[in-house]
Write an enzyme that holds these catalytic residues in place. Structure first.
Site, PDB file in Angstrom:
ATOM      1  N   ARG A   1     -65.257  41.402 -32.464  1.00  0.00           N
ATOM      2  CA  ARG A   1     -66.094  42.133 -33.639  1.00  0.00           C
ATOM      3  C   ARG A   1     -66.814  40.895 -34.261  1.00  0.00           C
ATOM      4  NH1 ARG A   1     -62.567  46.116 -37.603  1.00  0.00           N
ATOM      5  NH2 ARG A   1     -63.205  47.896 -36.053  1.00  0.00           N
TER       6      ARG A   1
ATOM      7  N   HIS B   1     -60.650  50.208 -24.539  1.00  0.00           N
ATOM      8  CA  HIS B   1     -61.614  50.692 -23.618  1.00  0.00           C
ATOM      9  C   HIS B   1     -61.006  51.117 -22.237  1.00  0.00           C
ATOM     10  CE1 HIS B   1     -64.545  48.732 -25.953  1.00  0.00           C
ATOM     11  NE2 HIS B   1     -65.609  49.706 -25.473  1.00  0.00           N
TER      12      HIS B   1
HETATM   13 FE1  HAS Z   1     -53.561  51.331 -28.570  1.00  0.00          FE
HETATM   14  C1  HAS Z   1     -54.619  48.977 -31.107  1.00  0.00           C
HETATM   15  C2  HAS Z   1     -50.394  49.961 -29.073  1.00  0.00           C
HETATM   16  C3  HAS Z   1     -52.196  53.824 -26.875  1.00  0.00           C
HETATM   17  C4  HAS Z   1     -56.161  52.928 -28.916  1.00  0.00           C
HETATM   18  N1  HAS Z   1     -55.201  51.122 -29.910  1.00  0.00           N
HETATM   19  C5  HAS Z   1     -55.734  50.008 -30.229  1.00  0.00           C
HETATM   20  C6  HAS Z   1     -56.915  50.290 -30.821  1.00  0.00           C
HETATM   21  C7  HAS Z   1     -57.426  51.380 -30.407  1.00  0.00           C
HETATM   22  C8  HAS Z   1     -56.293  51.937 -29.839  1.00  0.00           C
HETATM   23  C9  HAS Z   1     -58.740  52.039 -30.772  1.00  0.00           C
HETATM   24  O1  HAS Z   1     -49.042  48.048 -31.390  1.00  0.00           O
HETATM   25  C10 HAS Z   1     -57.839  49.236 -31.850  1.00  0.00           C
HETATM   26  C11 HAS Z   1     -57.731  49.791 -33.301  1.00  0.00           C
HETATM   27  C12 HAS Z   1     -58.589  48.800 -34.033  1.00  0.00           C
HETATM   28  O2  HAS Z   1     -59.845  49.238 -34.097  1.00  0.00           O
HETATM   29  O3  HAS Z   1     -57.876  47.689 -34.533  1.00  0.00           O
HETATM   30  N2  HAS Z   1     -51.785  51.641 -28.203  1.00  0.00           N
HETATM   31  C13 HAS Z   1     -50.298  51.174 -28.315  1.00  0.00           C
HETATM   32  C14 HAS Z   1     -49.257  51.728 -27.717  1.00  0.00           C
HETATM   33  C15 HAS Z   1     -49.721  52.831 -26.973  1.00  0.00           C
HETATM   34  C16 HAS Z   1     -51.214  52.768 -27.335  1.00  0.00           C
HETATM   35  C17 HAS Z   1     -47.873  51.121 -27.526  1.00  0.00           C
HETATM   36  N3  HAS Z   1     -54.175  52.905 -28.106  1.00  0.00           N
HETATM   37  C18 HAS Z   1     -53.412  54.002 -27.029  1.00  0.00           C
HETATM   38  C19 HAS Z   1     -54.224  54.906 -26.918  1.00  0.00           C
HETATM   39  C20 HAS Z   1     -55.586  54.704 -27.423  1.00  0.00           C
HETATM   40  C21 HAS Z   1     -55.346  53.619 -28.038  1.00  0.00           C
HETATM   41  C22 HAS Z   1     -53.763  56.092 -26.036  1.00  0.00           C
HETATM   42  C23 HAS Z   1     -56.829  55.708 -27.590  1.00  0.00           C
HETATM   43  C24 HAS Z   1     -56.725  56.883 -26.912  1.00  0.00           C
HETATM   44  N4  HAS Z   1     -52.947  49.950 -29.935  1.00  0.00           N
HETATM   45  C25 HAS Z   1     -51.524  49.495 -29.984  1.00  0.00           C
HETATM   46  C26 HAS Z   1     -51.086  48.496 -30.977  1.00  0.00           C
HETATM   47  C27 HAS Z   1     -52.529  48.169 -31.707  1.00  0.00           C
HETATM   48  C28 HAS Z   1     -53.369  49.265 -30.926  1.00  0.00           C
HETATM   49  C29 HAS Z   1     -50.058  47.845 -31.317  1.00  0.00           C
HETATM   50  C30 HAS Z   1     -52.900  47.249 -32.574  1.00  0.00           C
HETATM   51  C31 HAS Z   1     -52.900  46.015 -32.356  1.00  0.00           C
HETATM   52  C32 HAS Z   1     -53.612  44.882 -33.150  1.00  0.00           C
HETATM   53  O4  HAS Z   1     -53.002  43.872 -33.490  1.00  0.00           O
HETATM   54  O5  HAS Z   1     -54.684  45.242 -34.059  1.00  0.00           O
HETATM   55  C33 HAS Z   1     -49.120  53.544 -26.077  1.00  0.00           C
HETATM   56  O6  HAS Z   1     -49.174  55.208 -26.648  1.00  0.00           O
HETATM   57  C34 HAS Z   1     -49.211  53.258 -24.630  1.00  0.00           C
HETATM   58  C35 HAS Z   1     -48.382  54.187 -23.783  1.00  0.00           C
HETATM   59  C36 HAS Z   1     -48.888  54.430 -22.382  1.00  0.00           C
HETATM   60  C37 HAS Z   1     -48.273  54.462 -21.399  1.00  0.00           C
HETATM   61  C38 HAS Z   1     -49.120  54.616 -19.990  1.00  0.00           C
HETATM   62  C39 HAS Z   1     -48.465  55.712 -19.199  1.00  0.00           C
HETATM   63  C40 HAS Z   1     -49.541  55.844 -17.862  1.00  0.00           C
HETATM   64  C41 HAS Z   1     -49.862  57.247 -17.574  1.00  0.00           C
HETATM   65  C42 HAS Z   1     -50.653  57.176 -16.327  1.00  0.00           C
HETATM   66  C43 HAS Z   1     -50.108  57.339 -15.183  1.00  0.00           C
HETATM   67  C44 HAS Z   1     -50.935  57.500 -13.814  1.00  0.00           C
HETATM   68  C45 HAS Z   1     -50.892  58.348 -12.640  1.00  0.00           C
HETATM   69  C46 HAS Z   1     -51.661  58.379 -11.786  1.00  0.00           C
HETATM   70  C47 HAS Z   1     -49.669  59.086 -12.653  1.00  0.00           C
HETATM   71  C48 HAS Z   1     -46.808  53.980 -21.153  1.00  0.00           C
HETATM   72  C49 HAS Z   1     -49.602  58.315 -18.231  1.00  0.00           C
HETATM   73  C50 HAS Z   1     -51.679  57.424 -10.777  1.00  0.00           C
HETATM   74  C51 HAS Z   1     -52.948  57.433  -9.903  1.00  0.00           C
HETATM   75  C52 HAS Z   1     -53.415  56.603  -9.151  1.00  0.00           C
HETATM   76  C53 HAS Z   1     -54.643  56.995  -8.194  1.00  0.00           C
HETATM   77  C54 HAS Z   1     -52.831  55.234  -8.900  1.00  0.00           C
END
Ligand code: HAS
Length: 582
Positions: A436, A374
């Site tokens: 779930r 979420h």
């Molecule tokens: Fe995930 C499970 C690993 C990204 C969605 N993920 C899920 C499931 C969903 C989902 C729906 O390794 C459940 C599936 C199910 O029904 O079983 N996920 C990751 C990793 C990333 C990741 C390593 N997931 C996403 C994204 C999703 C999403 C994007 C949807 C759009 N995920 C997993 C793993 C599972 C998993 C396992 C399986 C677990 C299990 O056991 O079942 C990476 O791509 C994340 C990298 C992101 C970053 C963040 C960078 C931050 C940014 C913001 C900067 C903010 C600024 C603003 C500059 C490193 C870009 C600041 C402003 C202010 C005002 C302070």
């Protein structure tokens, strides 16, 4: 730019249909938190069953809305940047295939014949129309890619030395990922599940089906994410009053997604015994690879926001955060995008926890997971979708936004709701709360032997967040459909905010062509998936015990002395005591 009436209509329908369905999706989101918190102890409410509602919630919000939106937004970006409209026959055929597919699947879910959740893992079996509907939705969403690719090749012939606009590159990368990953799920649906649902084949290889699903399933999350990334790179800096820090950073990030989005699906199967450790390790490492483009994005966007803040008069180290146009109704899209980015910090970090094999053992299949997703799909993705839908509709219809001041606070209310909800879910997950599961029937029913009072505060938090999210969703509907009902006051145009670039690096051919990246993508896929698929075909596993929807205890299971027993014929707390602790 001016666009034809046909394209405008197409975009309205592609935004309007899934947003209308979203009312069902959001209602069932609220109902989930109610069932789970034990406020009601029922297996259904208003003639809709818990799993039926959860299926509607997942399929509508995560699959139908995102797919329709990606296609509509793709038409908008390609038309806007290439200054040419897509082929109408292809575009409308795609629309009708997706709509008919959605209709078939919606019928199957609403009539209670396909309560198989959005992952439709066998042995859960749905009505054939559910699978047929899913296949049509997917095939429909493929068609525009071929047409956009044709338009791009034509454009490139005339503009060989001009860098491909970042938004066009992003759209093509995204739909290439989508095309490749959906090949696996199309095979799963058409070759394994549909014949089985029709009764033509007696059984199905569950492990193979899961492996094919997750070949698709994790790339799916980047298919959701990339339209938001296109907005972050090409629009957010402009909306903030600044410039994109680096264009090359955006290109590198997009191509890295092409390489790493698909060959990571096994990280959803770390607990599947049929897949060997080596391949889990390899895909686990690739999962850290797929986080790199997001880290690049985080730093590039932070630098772009800093530039904007300083241009607006910020002096101190972090003072730029205070100078951004958070509440400007005329730049409401900024509010939607920054709110999503903020959530993504937590969504990304929790993703990295999931990706770590050992930590995954703790959180897998617990409430932690919905806590994570979420803050990703219901965070940056959902906010970008609804913000851009309002923006695109208002521009292309020439209508002013209804209740602009409410519109600009919607994303912040949503952030509050999600943070409360996800805190409850993540905390609950860490103390063993399963995902779930209709907790109100057993674990959160004081009259049940399984009652687990530790999960009362966590599920209550999730309920509070769910209520805020539901109210915010209603406000969004009022703004969006209220805008639709207004009179046209301006010339309808297709206009997207376009960020200038601060460091507009010179064109590097490698980052302006697809071939080398597609070949590398193919190689990594073969390396990552050949052994996984061989495992899935060879090690089909011993089978699993049967469950009924109203009880988390298997119908038939092994007791502590290894005897097979039927639920109810023994002291269930003896068996479930072990399950709860696990
Ligand atoms: Fe995930 C499970 C690993 C990204 C969605 N993920 C899920 C499931 C969903 C989902 C729906 O390794 C459940 C599936 C199910 O029904 O079983 N996920 C990751 C990793 C990333 C990741 C390593 N997931 C996403 C994204 C999703 C999403 C994007 C949807 C759009 N995920 C997993 C793993 C599972 C998993 C396992 C399986 C677990 C299990 O056991 O079942 C990476 O791509 C994340 C990298 C992101 C970053 C963040 C960078 C931050 C940014 C913001 C900067 C903010 C600024 C603003 C500059 C490193 C870009 C600041 C402003 C202010 C005002 C302070």
């Amino acid at each position: 730019m001016q666009i034809s009436k046909s394209l405008r209509r197409l975009i309205y329908w592609e935004l309007g249909i899934p947003l209308a369905l979203l009312s069902i999706g959001i209602y069932h989101g609220l109902m989930q938190t109610i069932y789970r918190s034990g406020v009601i102890h029922q297996s259904n409410f208003a003639h809709l069953d818990y799993y039926q509602g959860l299926t509607l919630h997942g399929v509508i919000n995560a699959v139908v809305l995102t797919t329709f939106f990606a296609v509509a937004f793709g038409h908008a970006t390609i038309t806007f940047y290439l200054k040419k409209e897509p082929n109408k026959i292809v575009a409308w055929t795609s629309f009708w295939l997706m709509t008919i597919g959605t209709g078939l699947a919606a019928w199957a879910m609403l009539s209670g014949k396909a309560s198989v959740l959005y992952t439709f893992y066998p042995p859960l079996k749905g009505h054939p129309f559910f699978y047929l509907g899913a296949a049509l939705l997917i095939v429909g969403s493929w068609l525009p890619l071929f047409d956009w690719a044709r338009m791009y090749v034509q454009w490139k012939k005339v503009n060989a030395e001009v860098k491909t606009p970042l938004a066009v590159l992003g759209t093509l990368v995204n739909f290439t990922i989508w095309f490749v990953c959906t090949l696996a799920v199309a095979y799963e649906v058409l070759v394994l599940l549909l014949p089985w649902a029709m009764g033509w084949t007696p059984t199905v290889n569950v492990t193979l089906a899961r492996t094919l699903f997750w070949f698709f399933g994790h790339a799916l999350v980047y298919f959701w994410l990339l339209p938001a990334y296109i907005m972050f790179y090409t629009m957010l800096p402009k909306l903030a009053g600044g410039k994109l820090f680096s264009d090359l950073a955006g290109r590198i990030a997009l191509f890295l997604f092409l390489l790493f989005s698909v060959p990571v699906g096994v990280h959803h199967q770390f607990s599947d015994p049929s897949i060997s450790k080596g391949i889990k390790l390899f895909q686990g490492l690739l999962t850290f690879g797929v986080a790199i483009p997001s880290f690049i994005t985080a730093f590039t966007l932070a630098a772009s926001l800093e530039y904007a803040g300083r241009k607006r008069g910020a002096k101190s180290l972090l003072g730029f955060f205070g100078k951004l146009p958070y509440l400007d109704p005329n730049r409401f899209l900024f509010a939607y995008l920054i709110a999503g980015l903020f959530l993504f910090i937590f969504g990304g970090l929790t993703g990295l926890v999931n990706a770590s094999g050992q930590l995954n053992n703790v959180v897998h299949n617990t409430a932690w997971l919905p806590g994570h997703f979420h803050m990703t799909v219901a965070g940056p993705v959902f906010l970008a979708i609804i913000g851009m839908s309002t923006y695109l509709y208002s521009k292309t219809s020439g209508k002013r936004i209804f209740l602009p001041k409410v519109n600009v606070i919607i994303p912040y209310l949503w952030v509050i709701g999600i943070l409360i909800f996800s805190t409850g879910m993540s905390w609950g997950g860490l103390i063993g709360e399963p995902r779930r599961t209709n907790l109100g029937l057993t674990y959160l029913n004081p009259k049940d032997p399984l009652f687990t009072p530790e999960w009362v505060p966590t599920t209550m938090l999730a309920l509070a967040g769910g209520i805020i999210m539901f109210i915010t969703g209603v406000l969004f509907f009022i703004v969006f459909f209220g805008t639709m009902l207004r009179k046209r006051v301006q010339e309808p145009i297709l206009e997207l905010p376009v960020s200038e670039v601060l460091h507009d690096e010179k064109r590097i051919p490698l980052f302006d062509q697809f071939k080398p990246w597609l070949v590398t993508m193919g190689l990594i896929l073969v390396l990552a998936y050949t052994p996984a698929l061989i495992n899935a075909v060879k090690n089909t596993g011993p089978g699993a015990p049967r469950f009924t929807p109203d009880n988390p205890v298997p119908v038939t299971t092994e007791n502590s002395v290894g005897k097979t027993v039927k639920n109810g014929s023994v002291n269930t707390s003896e068996i479930t005591g072990k399950l709860v602790k696990k």
